[in-house]
Design a protein around this motif. Structure first.
Motif, PDB file in Angstrom:
ATOM      1  N   VAL A  82      -0.969   2.167   0.291  1.00 51.16           N
ATOM      2  CA  VAL A  82      -2.071   1.202   0.382  1.00 51.16           C
ATOM      3  C   VAL A  82      -1.500  -0.170   0.709  1.00 51.16           C
ATOM      4  N   TYR A  83      -2.143  -0.869   1.631  1.00 49.62           N
ATOM      5  CA  TYR A  83      -1.785  -2.266   1.892  1.00 49.62           C
ATOM      6  C   TYR A  83      -3.014  -3.120   1.597  1.00 49.62           C
ATOM      7  N   LYS A  84      -2.862  -4.054   0.646  1.00 42.62           N
ATOM      8  CA  LYS A  84      -3.995  -4.892   0.265  1.00 42.62           C
ATOM      9  C   LYS A  84      -3.476  -6.229  -0.273  1.00 42.62           C
ATOM     10  N   ASN A  85      -4.071  -7.302   0.196  1.00 45.94           N
ATOM     11  CA  ASN A  85      -3.726  -8.652  -0.287  1.00 45.94           C
ATOM     12  C   ASN A  85      -2.216  -8.920  -0.245  1.00 45.94           C
ATOM     13  N   GLU A  86      -1.614  -8.596   0.898  1.00 43.06           N
ATOM     14  CA  GLU A  86      -0.177  -8.826   1.121  1.00 43.06           C
ATOM     15  C   GLU A  86       0.711  -8.067   0.129  1.00 43.06           C
ATOM     16  N   GLU A  87       0.228  -6.944  -0.360  1.00 44.33           N
ATOM     17  CA  GLU A  87       1.053  -6.070  -1.194  1.00 44.33           C
ATOM     18  C   GLU A  87       1.007  -4.662  -0.627  1.00 44.33           C
ATOM     19  N   PHE A  88       2.198  -4.088  -0.447  1.00 43.75           N
ATOM     20  CA  PHE A  88       2.306  -2.726   0.074  1.00 43.75           C
ATOM     21  C   PHE A  88       2.746  -1.811  -1.067  1.00 43.75           C
ATOM     22  N   MET A  89       2.013  -0.719  -1.257  1.00 39.22           N
ATOM     23  CA  MET A  89       2.335   0.211  -2.346  1.00 39.22           C
ATOM     24  C   MET A  89       2.428   1.627  -1.799  1.00 39.22           C
ATOM     25  N   ILE A  90       3.507   2.303  -2.163  1.00 41.73           N
ATOM     26  CA  ILE A  90       3.683   3.719  -1.834  1.00 41.73           C
ATOM     27  C   ILE A  90       3.668   4.507  -3.134  1.00 41.73           C
ATOM     28  N   LYS A  91       2.853   5.557  -3.173  1.00 42.32           N
ATOM     29  CA  LYS A  91       2.823   6.448  -4.343  1.00 42.32           C
ATOM     30  C   LYS A  91       3.223   7.853  -3.878  1.00 42.32           C
ATOM     31  N   ILE A  92       4.247   8.379  -4.524  1.00 41.52           N
ATOM     32  CA  ILE A  92       4.762   9.708  -4.171  1.00 41.52           C
ATOM     33  C   ILE A  92       4.644  10.628  -5.390  1.00 41.52           C
ATOM     34  N   LYS A  93       4.068  11.794  -5.169  1.00 38.79           N
ATOM     35  CA  LYS A  93       3.926  12.785  -6.239  1.00 38.79           C
ATOM     36  C   LYS A  93       4.702  14.037  -5.844  1.00 38.79           C
TER      37      LYS A  93
ATOM     38  N   LYS B  18       9.706   7.620   8.368  1.00 33.76           N
ATOM     39  CA  LYS B  18       9.615   9.043   8.718  1.00 33.76           C
ATOM     40  C   LYS B  18      10.548   9.878   7.858  1.00 33.76           C
ATOM     41  N   LEU B  19      11.726   9.337   7.527  1.00 33.20           N
ATOM     42  CA  LEU B  19      12.655  10.060   6.650  1.00 33.20           C
ATOM     43  C   LEU B  19      12.065  10.235   5.258  1.00 33.20           C
ATOM     44  N   ILE B  20      11.372   9.193   4.759  1.00 30.27           N
ATOM     45  CA  ILE B  20      10.685   9.300   3.463  1.00 30.27           C
ATOM     46  C   ILE B  20       9.657  10.424   3.514  1.00 30.27           C
ATOM     47  N   HIS B  21       8.857  10.436   4.569  1.00 32.49           N
ATOM     48  CA  HIS B  21       7.830  11.470   4.736  1.00 32.49           C
ATOM     49  C   HIS B  21       8.456  12.862   4.782  1.00 32.49           C
ATOM     50  N   ASP B  22       9.577  13.007   5.517  1.00 36.13           N
ATOM     51  CA  ASP B  22      10.218  14.319   5.657  1.00 36.13           C
ATOM     52  C   ASP B  22      10.734  14.837   4.316  1.00 36.13           C
ATOM     53  N   VAL B  23      11.295  13.945   3.487  1.00 33.06           N
ATOM     54  CA  VAL B  23      11.800  14.364   2.171  1.00 33.06           C
ATOM     55  C   VAL B  23      10.642  14.811   1.275  1.00 33.06           C
ATOM     56  N   VAL B  24       9.566  14.030   1.259  1.00 33.78           N
ATOM     57  CA  VAL B  24       8.401  14.383   0.430  1.00 33.78           C
ATOM     58  C   VAL B  24       7.828  15.717   0.878  1.00 33.78           C
ATOM     59  N   GLU B  25       7.743  15.918   2.180  1.00 33.18           N
ATOM     60  CA  GLU B  25       7.199  17.173   2.715  1.00 33.18           C
ATOM     61  C   GLU B  25       8.103  18.355   2.375  1.00 33.18           C
ATOM     62  N   GLU B  26       9.419  18.115   2.390  1.00 34.19           N
ATOM     63  CA  GLU B  26      10.392  19.166   2.080  1.00 34.19           C
ATOM     64  C   GLU B  26      10.162  19.749   0.683  1.00 34.19           C
TER      65      GLU B  26
END
Length: 326
Positions: A310-321, A294-302
């Motif tokens: 995306v979660y696929k084949n036991e790999e979790f990926m976060i992409k932030i723009k 949630k803290l990550i989300h709040d900073v991005v939103e700020e």
């Protein structure tokens, strides 16, 4: 956990009495179990949806708030049964709402204080590492020079390779970065290596280029990498092989793009759906509060950014723009 159960029971009981008094002012002889079911449903729903940070408020303030909520029942003795009974019920709800908000704020403040203390330690540790490497640099040059004079070229090459590898570890984290960012990157790199995790920083330009305050930048990076490391440790234990983390950062057009990939155990769909939307959702096992996502989300939103995962084949990926102009 015990405190939360006691708190839930008290709120349930007080809420039932308020609702029963309100309903009885309109409908005579209404069974109390209606109020028990309605209030119980709300208490269970909200306690599962939001973590209840009750203990952080302290026994004294909690007791005072409960006494005010109990004192509200006096109004039922001086008021005639009517819609005026709505006022003590609304005051009861308002006090409870403020209690939950206060608990959340205090929890976040405690978390931020811990982060500040950790940042200070990270900066000190990074400074000591750089100063130590600088202090020993001439000694290493002398050692290599001696090996070359003795024509021990293979030994000189091995010594130099080992030396460069150690310097690269520090250089990966600190080149072009501001102090706080260098500190968090360096310490997370060391933490991952200590846990036996393969970690790669694929960075085209300094992460400090992001148009953020140092505080928000450290919160973002610290939670991204800390969550990744903890997920990888769990994955390694379960699969008995090395996990990996990749942090990428580059700029395309008017957007800074930050990508973090890591191995991860299977994440339930219901957790993924709410992962970056509210507190209390976590991909990790054990007693985790789920504050980081949630803290990550709040900073991005700020910073009017975009967050996708995306979660696929036991790999979790976060992409932030993040837009280059804030």
């Amino acid at each position: 956990m015990r405190i939360v159960i006691i708190y839930g029971g008290l709120i349930w009981g007080l809420g039932v009495l308020h609702l029963q008094a309100l309903l009885a002012s309109f409908i005579s002889d209404i069974p109390i179990y209606y109020a028990v079911i309605v209030v119980g449903g709300f208490v269970i729903y909200f306690s599962r949806r939001q973590p209840l940070q009750i203990s952080v408020i302290g026994l004294r303030l909690n007791s005072m708030l409960f006494m005010i909520q109990i004192a509200l029942f006096y109004m039922y003795t001086v008021l005639e049964p009517s819609w005026f009974y709505l006022f003590p019920a609304l005051i009861f709800l308002a006090i409870e709402y403020e209690r939950i908000l206060l608990g959340r704020r205090l929890t976040l403040m405690d978390s931020q204080l811990e982060q500040y203390e950790e940042q200070k330690n990270q900066l000190n540790e990074t400074f000591k590492t750089v100063r130590g490497e600088r202090h020993d640099f001439l000694k290493h040059v002398s050692a290599i020079h001696f090996l070359l004079e003795k024509r021990k070229f293979d030994e000189a090459k091995d010594y130099l390779d080992e030396l460069v590898e150690g310097y690269e570890e520090t250089n990966l984290a600190i080149k072009g970065e501001r102090g706080t960012v260098a500190g968090i990157l360096h310490q997370m790199y060391k933490r991952a290596k200590k846990a036996g995790i393969s970690i790669v920083y694929d960075i085209d330009l300094p992460v400090s280029s992001l148009p953020m305050t140092d505080h928000h930048l450290v919160t973002l990076l610290g939670n991204l990498l800390s969550n990744s490391i903890e997920a990888c440790v769990e994955w390694q234990i379960h699969n008995n092989k090395q996990a990996s983390i990749t942090l990428q950062f580059y700029k395309r057009g008017g957007l800074y793009i930050l990508i973090c990939k890591n191995d991860s155990m299977k994440i339930p769909t219901e957790v993924l759906d709410e992962l970056f939307k509210s507190y209390g959702n976590t991909t990790k096992a054990g007693e985790h509060e789920g504050l980081g996502t949630k803290l990550i989300h709040d900073v991005v939103e700020e910073y009017q950014g975009f967050l996708d995962f995306v979660y696929k084949n036991e790999e979790f990926m976060i992409k932030i723009k993040i837009p280059s102009i804030h």
